[in-house]
Every structure is written in C-alpha cells, then in structure tokens.
Design an enzyme around this catalytic site. Structure first.
Site, PDB file in Angstrom:
ATOM      1  N   ASP A  11      71.694 -10.001  45.565  1.00  0.00           N
ATOM      2  CA  ASP A  11      70.608  -9.825  45.142  1.00  0.00           C
ATOM      3  C   ASP A  11      69.824 -11.366  45.469  1.00  0.00           C
ATOM      4  O   ASP A  11      70.234 -12.288  45.326  1.00  0.00           O
ATOM      5  CB  ASP A  11      70.433  -9.806  43.615  1.00  0.00           C
ATOM      6  N   ASP A 108      65.826  -6.571  49.021  1.00  0.00           N
ATOM      7  CA  ASP A 108      66.367  -7.857  48.739  1.00  0.00           C
ATOM      8  C   ASP A 108      67.730  -7.519  47.769  1.00  0.00           C
ATOM      9  O   ASP A 108      68.318  -8.215  47.020  1.00  0.00           O
ATOM     10  CB  ASP A 108      65.391  -8.636  47.462  1.00  0.00           C
ATOM     11  N   GLU A 109      68.353  -6.590  48.189  1.00  0.00           N
ATOM     12  CA  GLU A 109      69.397  -6.060  47.299  1.00  0.00           C
ATOM     13  C   GLU A 109      70.485  -5.305  48.355  1.00  0.00           C
ATOM     14  O   GLU A 109      69.988  -4.348  48.993  1.00  0.00           O
ATOM     15  CB  GLU A 109      69.435  -5.105  46.226  1.00  0.00           C
TER      16      GLU A 109
END
Length: 410
Positions: A11, A108-109
């Site tokens: 993350d 973002d993951e």
DNA sequence: TCTGGGGTCCTAGGACCC
DNA sequence: TCTGGGGTCCTAGGACCC
C-alpha cells in the site's frame, strides 16, 4: 494439505499527497498542510490530506469546502493525475522484480504472491518484505507499507497495521496459523467490507469488536445480516478468506462521469455534455481493446438523487456514434421521469468483450433500418481507429470523431 | 458539512424458456 | 386449461473500496 500461501499487500503511503509534492516541489512540496482533491470550483471532496492537516480532523471523502473551514491555512491542489499514473506504474514495475504474480487493486495497492519463493530468497517473509520496501523507495521514491499473510484479507489488514499513521514501521506479517489471533485484536470496522451501513447494523446487536462476533454461530449471523453477508462475516472474523489473486485482471466496465460546476437545467446542455462523455468513454473502451454490449446513463439530480437507465445490445460496439445513439434515449427517459437541475451526468460501458482479432470481427455492412444506431458500421470502426491513432500520436483530445467528420465533410 | 471519480459485487424482480 | 420450478438474462438500486 497444501502449503499456506505467502501474500504481501503493498500500500503506497499517502500516494496522492506524495505525488502532488512531486508534481509541484516548490508549492505543494513545501506546504505542510496539504489537501489533495476537489475541483477548482470547490465542489469536490478531499482525496488525501497530509498528516499535519489530518490533525485538524480532516479525513478522506470530506467535502473540500468543509476541510478548508477546519484548516483555513491549508493549501488545496487537484489530483495530479499524470504523476499518479506514472508513479503507480513505477511501483508496479519495481514489485515485478520480486514476483510475476501480482494483482493491482487500485492506483496505490498491489498484492504479491510470493508462494514458493522461500527457496529462492532463503529468508522469512518479514525479511523479504523489508528488502522490497527499501528497493521500492530507492527506485521510485514512494514509501510502501507491506502486510503479509496467508490470504488477501489478512494481508490487507496487516498492511493497515503496518502504516506509519497507525504506529507501524512499514512491515507487518501475520504468521501462518495466527490469522484468528490477529483479527481478534481489531474492531469489526477494521475489516474491509464493513462500511458505515453494516457497521450500524452490527452495532444494533452490540457487535463492535471482532471478539464480539466470534461466539455467534454462522446461522445467527446469516439470520441477522443475510445469508451472504452473514457467512462472509463468520469467516472474515476468523481471518479466513479463500479468494484467489486476480492477476492481470481485465476490467468489467469503463465509465466517465462529471459533476458540473453548477447544476445544468436544460436538456440541451445535458445533451452536449452527454456527447463529450460518450467520446471520452468510447476512447477509454478502445484503449482497452474492448467492445461493450451494455450502455448505462447515470444522472444525479440537484437533490443528490441518483438514477440510471441501461440498455443491452445484441452485439458489442465501440464507436462514439453508436454509443451516443444508445445513450441519448436513455438520458431522455431519465429526464422525462423527472426534469430538474442535474448535478452529475455519467456513461458506463459494461458487458465488455475482447474481440478475437485473428478471427475477423463481424460487422454490419449497413444498419438495420428498423433499429438505427444499434451496431457499428465499418465506417464507424475505421473512423474510430483513425481518431485513436491521431490522438495517440498528438495527445488525447487532439481531435474527436465529431471534428473528424466535420473535416471530412468539407 | 453538503456530499468526486473510478471501479467491484450483490440483491431483487420481471421476462422468457424449458 | 391451468400449473410448478429452475435457469438465464436484463434492469435498477445500493453498499463498499480507494
């Protein structure tokens, strides 16, 4: 008995804030109190806020106007889309050096499957995670928090615990067999999938902590929260999750929507916006190499009532013209039902298919006279391809099929 | 306080078919 | 003539995630 999986959930910390600072080092880069998101007209919400700004009570999803009232000294900037896409890609590339089995969940993951790599790396998962974290930072400048576990749910929750904002040091690995113990230290609201509504329903039964739900048999949970939610929750509170990684998962739908600076009142103004959205969403569709069978128009009225209308075609389509021809009557239907100020308009394309390019796709030579606009003609497809090539070469938005048609007609 | 934009998944009801 | 049940597809709405 198969060996437990070794998953890492990565993350990117504060991605939107970090990218805004990269995009504007002297402005946003120097502002301690930084809010990212919203529109120049001030109608949007905060997507991400710097840690000092969060101390003023600002949270993601909060209206920007309210956030600025809470923290008047803060600097607000729009999402730096190009930098976000570039950095997201860079992190993914950096992670691919460690395993090819990666699911990208959002900008973002990412989830990495490191099962079977014990023999290669000859170290435990926390040690590998620390090396990955250091390398991603060195190569991309992005800080990632890494959560480890034997399934997606536990890995994601471990990544949350690993975050600096939660007091972690960037890596948290839950050892195989410790899933239930890990979950037992957390609140039900910490489980991804437990949103505000379910949280309130749980609360009404006095269920707040994970440990509150553990004594309840699956039948009771199913009775109270529905078969599907009840069964899912029963397993989730025990740290059980069988979902596979969606590696290189193709999208199920593509959509474009826009909230207007001020509500649109007339059908004519909405019609103009609908055409622009059709051009954009059709270009996105073709950029994926896909065609779509279902076209959905979404309308949000001034009072925030959201309505939608959809139609499904016998054959998948990809041209601006056909998509717009389908969208227009859907918008008309929604407006006929209720004609009031419009806050938002959107188009979504679903029922996506990826034409098998080798076989030669079926195209209608002429439109069926009784159903105009239900299929792409060869001219539609050729025009779309030409427009896409020009935009690819000279930048998105250089021309549209509308402007191309006009210049052809001259 | 007044609510973005891009997605995924689930539910429920109706049409239609066998 | 009336009836059942299951499966699939479609539409509309909603919860949830980042």
């Amino acid at each position: 008995m198969t060996r437990p999986r070794r998953l890492l959930h990565a993350d990117i910390d504060q991605m939107f804030v970090a990218c805004a600072r990269l995009a504007d080092p002297t402005g946003a880069g120097k502002a301690e109190l930084l809010l990212v998101g919203g529109t120049p007209e001030g109608r949007g919400v905060v997507t991400s806020a710097s840690y000092p700004a969060r101390r003023f009570g600002i949270r993601a999803g909060m209206p920007m106007a309210r956030a600025l009232r809470l923290c008047p000294g803060a600097m607000a900037v729009p999402i730096p889309g190009a930098v976000v896409r570039r950095q997201s890609r860079a992190v993914r590339v950096a992670l691919e050096r460690w395993t090819p089995a990666i699911e990208t969940c959002s900008v973002d993951e990412h989830v990495l499957d490191l099962s079977g790599t014990e023999a290669i790396y000859r170290e435990d998962l926390p040690a590998t995670a620390r090396r990955i974290r250091a390398e991603v930072l060195e190569v991309t400048g992005m800080t990632v928090s890494l959560g480890g576990g034997t399934n997606k749910l536990v890995a994601k929750m471990a990544a949350d615990v690993a975050k600096p904002s939660r007091g972690g040091d960037g890596v948290h690995v839950v050892a195989p067999g410790q899933e239930a113990a890990f979950l037992a230290s957390l609140a039900l609201a910490d489980i991804p999938g437990v949103g505000p509504k379910l949280q309130r329903r749980l609360d009404r039964f006095g269920l707040v902590q994970v440990t509150d739900a553990l004594p309840l048999p699956v039948e009771t949970l199913a009775e109270r929260f529905g078969e599907s939610v009840g069964r899912w929750l029963f397993h989730a509170v025990r740290g059980e999750d069988e979902r596979e990684l969606a590696i290189d998962g193709a999208p199920k739908s593509v959509s474009r929507e826009e909230t207007f600076p001020t509500d649109l009142m007339t059908d004519q103004a909405l019609g103009t916006e609908l055409a622009r959205l059709a051009v954009r969403v059709a270009a996105d569709l073709r950029a994926h190499g896909a065609k779509a069978r279902t076209i959905t128009v979404k309308l949000r009225d001034a009072d925030f009532t959201t309505r939608q209308a959809a139609t499904t075609l016998p054959d998948a389509v990809l041209s601006d013209r056909t998509i717009l021809a389908q969208a227009r009557p859907l918008l008309a239907r929604l407006r006929k039902t209720r004609r009031t100020g419009a806050r938002l308009l959107g188009i979504r394309l679903s029922g996506l298919v990826w034409p098998d390019t080798g076989a030669g796709t079926q195209l209608a030579l002429f439109e069926a006279a009784d159903q105009p606009g239900t299929s792409d003609t060869p001219a539609d497809v050729t025009l779309a391809q030409v427009v896409d090539r020009i935009n690819q070469k000279h930048g998105q938005g250089t021309i549209t099929t509308g402007s191309a048609l006009e210049s052809l007609e001259q």
